[in-house]
Design a protein around this motif. Structure first.
Motif, PDB file in Angstrom:
ATOM      1  N   UNK A 248      15.088  24.333 -33.590  1.00 53.40           N
ATOM      2  CA  UNK A 248      16.037  25.283 -33.010  1.00 53.40           C
ATOM      3  C   UNK A 248      15.353  26.580 -32.602  1.00 53.40           C
ATOM      4  N   UNK A 249      14.396  27.031 -33.422  1.00 54.11           N
ATOM      5  CA  UNK A 249      13.660  28.246 -33.096  1.00 54.11           C
ATOM      6  C   UNK A 249      12.832  28.061 -31.828  1.00 54.11           C
ATOM      7  N   UNK A 250      12.150  26.930 -31.730  1.00 55.76           N
ATOM      8  CA  UNK A 250      11.340  26.674 -30.531  1.00 55.76           C
ATOM      9  C   UNK A 250      12.217  26.496 -29.291  1.00 55.76           C
ATOM     10  N   UNK A 251      13.412  25.888 -29.479  1.00 57.66           N
ATOM     11  CA  UNK A 251      14.351  25.742 -28.358  1.00 57.66           C
ATOM     12  C   UNK A 251      14.917  27.100 -27.947  1.00 57.66           C
ATOM     13  N   UNK A 252      15.072  28.004 -28.904  1.00 56.14           N
ATOM     14  CA  UNK A 252      15.520  29.363 -28.584  1.00 56.14           C
ATOM     15  C   UNK A 252      14.501  30.039 -27.660  1.00 56.14           C
ATOM     16  N   UNK A 253      13.227  29.718 -27.883  1.00 55.17           N
ATOM     17  CA  UNK A 253      12.177  30.281 -27.032  1.00 55.17           C
ATOM     18  C   UNK A 253      12.161  29.625 -25.653  1.00 55.17           C
ATOM     19  N   UNK A 254      12.233  28.263 -25.638  1.00 53.23           N
ATOM     20  CA  UNK A 254      12.149  27.598 -24.332  1.00 53.23           C
ATOM     21  C   UNK A 254      12.612  26.147 -24.422  1.00 53.23           C
ATOM     22  N   UNK A 264      12.224  32.327 -20.553  1.00 53.66           N
ATOM     23  CA  UNK A 264      12.647  32.296 -19.143  1.00 53.66           C
ATOM     24  C   UNK A 264      13.114  33.666 -18.652  1.00 53.66           C
ATOM     25  N   UNK A 265      13.364  34.591 -19.583  1.00 59.57           N
ATOM     26  CA  UNK A 265      13.801  35.944 -19.202  1.00 59.57           C
ATOM     27  C   UNK A 265      12.623  36.902 -19.025  1.00 59.57           C
ATOM     28  N   UNK A 266      11.422  36.410 -19.324  1.00 60.59           N
ATOM     29  CA  UNK A 266      10.246  37.284 -19.257  1.00 60.59           C
ATOM     30  C   UNK A 266       9.681  37.336 -17.840  1.00 60.59           C
ATOM     31  N   UNK A 267       8.709  38.231 -17.640  1.00 62.31           N
ATOM     32  CA  UNK A 267       8.027  38.307 -16.355  1.00 62.31           C
ATOM     33  C   UNK A 267       7.247  37.019 -16.127  1.00 62.31           C
ATOM     34  N   UNK A 268       7.014  36.703 -14.870  1.00 66.46           N
ATOM     35  CA  UNK A 268       6.439  35.417 -14.485  1.00 66.46           C
ATOM     36  C   UNK A 268       5.128  35.120 -15.224  1.00 66.46           C
ATOM     37  N   UNK A 269       4.215  36.117 -15.248  1.00 68.77           N
ATOM     38  CA  UNK A 269       2.905  35.868 -15.866  1.00 68.77           C
ATOM     39  C   UNK A 269       3.030  35.713 -17.386  1.00 68.77           C
ATOM     40  N   UNK A 270       3.979  36.433 -17.996  1.00 68.10           N
ATOM     41  CA  UNK A 270       4.207  36.314 -19.440  1.00 68.10           C
ATOM     42  C   UNK A 270       4.796  34.946 -19.772  1.00 68.10           C
ATOM     43  N   UNK A 271       5.745  34.532 -18.950  1.00 69.16           N
ATOM     44  CA  UNK A 271       6.382  33.221 -19.140  1.00 69.16           C
ATOM     45  C   UNK A 271       5.335  32.115 -19.063  1.00 69.16           C
ATOM     46  N   UNK A 272       4.456  32.216 -18.093  1.00 70.09           N
ATOM     47  CA  UNK A 272       3.441  31.181 -17.884  1.00 70.09           C
ATOM     48  C   UNK A 272       2.503  31.079 -19.087  1.00 70.09           C
ATOM     49  N   UNK A 273       2.154  32.231 -19.687  1.00 71.95           N
ATOM     50  CA  UNK A 273       1.208  32.218 -20.815  1.00 71.95           C
ATOM     51  C   UNK A 273       1.819  31.617 -22.070  1.00 71.95           C
ATOM     52  N   UNK A 274       3.164  31.617 -22.163  1.00 69.03           N
ATOM     53  CA  UNK A 274       3.828  31.170 -23.387  1.00 69.03           C
ATOM     54  C   UNK A 274       4.351  29.735 -23.328  1.00 69.03           C
ATOM     55  N   UNK A 344      16.434  44.487 -22.012  1.00 67.30           N
ATOM     56  CA  UNK A 344      15.123  44.708 -22.636  1.00 67.30           C
ATOM     57  C   UNK A 344      15.258  44.763 -24.158  1.00 67.30           C
ATOM     58  N   UNK A 345      16.320  45.412 -24.630  1.00 69.52           N
ATOM     59  CA  UNK A 345      16.566  45.452 -26.078  1.00 69.52           C
ATOM     60  C   UNK A 345      16.687  44.047 -26.650  1.00 69.52           C
ATOM     61  N   UNK A 346      17.488  43.218 -25.984  1.00 70.62           N
ATOM     62  CA  UNK A 346      17.713  41.849 -26.459  1.00 70.62           C
ATOM     63  C   UNK A 346      16.410  41.057 -26.498  1.00 70.62           C
ATOM     64  N   UNK A 347      15.602  41.212 -25.471  1.00 66.51           N
ATOM     65  CA  UNK A 347      14.314  40.509 -25.425  1.00 66.51           C
ATOM     66  C   UNK A 347      13.414  40.988 -26.558  1.00 66.51           C
TER      67      UNK A 347
END
Length: 664
Positions: A248-254, A264-274, A344-347
């Motif tokens: 569930x934790x990993x699904x919360x991430x992606x 999926x809410x992060x900037x493109x380059x950050x999303x790609x690295x994760x 931003x707070x939520x992220x």
């Protein structure tokens, strides 16, 4: 206040109740509590049923708190007992002219979170089971001043409450737009101004485990129902890990299929690295759990202690979790909880939550593989039968809770008073409890019950009944037979107490068609509904397990008999008990006599204590276990019960003596 503790008991209370007479034991306890608070000492006080221990500790605590402007914390075992103290006993203090400000403190998950509720409503993700109930719940939310789950009388599913209740790991605190109207934080402000703060053992234990950050600072503690404190501490300092939670934790991430999640809410380059790291962690998670099934074969139905290091995936899963946590840590530096942008707070809070949980999980998995902490007991439980999850659940818990209490509780407080109706074993011996709390030099006092047990109670222990160890199939023959006979004598009006759900339900099903009394099972109804049905039906019989062995107070003719199906020995395969017993054996000590017998005596005394709750209560306690007669330890067990109880072994004699009990 100028009034003394002695004056309250000897003069003030008689103004409330015209028939009130000071009880020597109650006054003595109150003076002992007063002395402990004033002299900054620690004390154990066993106060038998009828002593009136609640007022005996509340009155000196309130007077001390008012006079010294110091907070006194009172901890009891359950929320219902907290409620009883707050509503019934504190009201008596106010009527006595003791203007004590008392508050009840509950754990975070008991409070509604406005931010989480708003998010659920925006998404429409409140679950089909709440569709017809949502309007009523929202009407309550608009009116409630507490936001506490138990204050809502309507239906609410556990999954829905979990999605809208406060989670300390997912809280914006002062950065939250709802902070000034948060139910939890408004309650915490009240806690700070209280003179008496009423908590439960679980919250006290969580406060200790959380480095004393949950409750306001305090130096004086009264622990009621203190016999249950060590178990609560053990659970609070333990950890667990299972497939459902980590997936569930990993699904919360992606979630790859939906391209959704926090990443999926992060900037493109950050999303790609994760994304690659999350997918790698998900794959290694599945490998880890599959390997656990093959390396630890399923040869058990209940908790199974695991003692030796295991290879499993040789650390690949925990390494993947650490790599993911480190990368999230790097990304999280670009997001601030203090930002005025709500997204931003939520992220930011979501990223922090994931870092913490990933790191804790990695440490847990490593610890389980390596068994690297000799004071932790590790065990596995199979997935529950109604769960979709087929994988094991993993647990650990400290073996020596006494070390935690010795190091974290007593040195940090000026006075601790531990009280209960059952703290001593046979002959007022407190050594077992003293060892459990890690303080063998603490002062101990026993105040016996004023009730005339020898006149009002009968103890029935048949000799001609099968032994539960040598004849485990005895339940449908001997036990069922005796329960039928005994219920006829008391015309129902009984608790039948068991140590296992399965045994309870087997005998319940066996007897249901054979008895004319209303029968209720705790296994079927749950403890709250079972008690309600018992109280609402004349001549009812309640079949109960652990929660009905203690903390239930039913006076008068409604309850005339307590039937104990078997001596309440702990299951020797219970992981923490098993580990402790092994240590005793290594030290050349006898764990059965030093651990099992004392614990059984205390549990039995709790069960016995359900019957006589006032000076005018009468009835029978029946123990359907011949080992009291046949084993050496039987004498120890009898000595732990009230002295001079008439012991009866024949049903016909019991019938006669029951009919001759006093009529009040």
């Amino acid at each position: 206040m100028s009034v003394s503790v002695k004056e309250v008991f000897e003069k003030s209370l008689s103004k409330l109740w015209t028939d009130y007479e000071p009880r020597k034991s109650q006054v003595k306890m109150a003076l002992e509590v007063e002395s402990a608070l004033k002299d900054s000492t620690h004390t154990i006080i066993e106060a038998g049923t009828g002593v009136g221990k609640s007022l005996a500790y509340l009155i000196p605590s309130a007077l001390f708190a008012i006079e010294n402007q110091e907070l006194v914390v009172i901890s009891t075992e359950t929320k219902s007992l907290q409620d009883q103290i707050a509503k019934k006993d504190i009201d008596i203090l106010l009527k006595l002219g003791i203007p004590c400000k008392a508050e009840v403190a509950l754990g975070a998950s008991n409070y509604l979170c406005k931010r989480k509720l708003s998010k659920i409503l925006d998404k429409g993700d409140f679950g089909p089971e709440m569709s017809n109930e949502l309007e009523n719940f929202l009407a309550w939310e608009r009116e409630t001043s507490s936001g506490i789950r138990t204050d809502y009388s309507g239906f609410i599913s556990n999954s829905f409450w979990s999605s809208v209740s406060r989670d300390p790991d997912n809280c914006l605190a002062k950065s939250c737009p709802n902070f000034s109207i948060s139910y939890y934080f408004l309650e915490k402000e009240k806690w700070k101004s209280a003179q008496i703060l009423i908590v439960n053992h679980a919250l006290l234990a969580a406060h200790m485990a959380g480095d004393f950050r949950i409750l306001p600072p305090f130096k004086h503690l009264i622990v009621d129902e203190a016999h249950a404190l060590p178990d609560s501490i053990g659970k609070a300092f333990g950890e667990d890990f299972n497939y459902e939670a980590i997936s569930g934790l990993l699904a919360f991430l992606y979630i790859q299929d939906k391209k959704s999640g926090l990443i999926a809410k992060l900037k493109r380059e950050e999303e790609k690295s994760l994304i690659g790291l999350v997918l790698d962690a998900q794959k290694k998670m599945n490998d880890f759990f599959v390997k656990s099934l093959s390396e630890i074969p399923m040869t058990f139905q209940f908790a199974f202690r695991h003692k030796n290091p295991v290879r499993l995936d040789e650390g690949l899963f925990e390494d993947a979790l650490v790599d993911l946590a480190n990368e999230i840590q790097s990304v999280s530096e670009n997001y601030r909880k203090e930002s005025e942008d709500s997204d931003e707070k939520e992220i930011a809070i979501g990223l922090d939550l994931c870092i913490s949980k990933l790191q804790k999980t990695a440490l847990f998995v490593q610890g389980f593989r390596e068994k690297n902490n000799s004071n932790l007991v590790y065990w596995i439980e199979p997935a529950s039968q109604n769960s979709k999850d087929r994988f094991y659940k993993f647990y650990n818990q400290p073996k020596n809770v006494e070390d935690i209490l010795k190091d974290k509780l007593f040195p940090n407080l000026e006075s601790v008073v531990l009280t209960s109706a059952t703290l001593a074993t046979e002959n007022n011996n407190f050594q077992f409890f003293k060892k459990e709390i890690g303080n063998t030099s603490i002062k101990a006092l026993s105040l016996p019950s004023p009730f005339p047990y020898e006149k009002n109670a009968l103890l029935f222990v048949p000799k001609n009944i099968a032994d539960p160890v040598s004849q485990p199939d005895r339940n449908k023959i001997d036990v069922s037979y005796y329960i039928q006979r005994l219920l006829q004598i008391s015309q129902g009006r009984a608790f039948v107490l068991f140590t296992a759900n399965r045994t309870l339900q087997d005998i319940f099903e066996e007897l249901k068609p054979k008895l004319n009394f209303p029968l209720f099972s705790q296994v079927e109804l749950g403890p709250i509904q079972a008690k309600k049905e018992f109280l609402n039906n004349p001549h009812a019989v309640l079949f109960g397990v652990s929660s009905f062995w203690q903390g239930i107070d039913i006076k008068g003719d409604q309850l005339k008999q307590v039937i104990i199906a078997k001596l309440p020995f702990q299951v020797p395969t219970e992981p923490v008990l098993q580990a402790k017993m092994e240590d005793f054996e290594k030290e050349g000590r006898n764990p059965f006599w030093e651990m099992q017998i004392p614990k059984t005596c205390l549990s039995l005394r709790q069960g016995f204590g359900r019957l006589i709750r006032s000076g005018e209560d009468t009835g029978i306690v029946s123990i359907l276990d011949p080992r009291i007669h046949t084993k050496m330890y039987g004498k120890n067990i009898l000595k732990s019960l009230p002295a001079n109880l008439p012991l009866i072994t024949n049903v016909e004699d019991l019938q006669t003596k029951y009919e001759n009990l006093p009529k009040y």
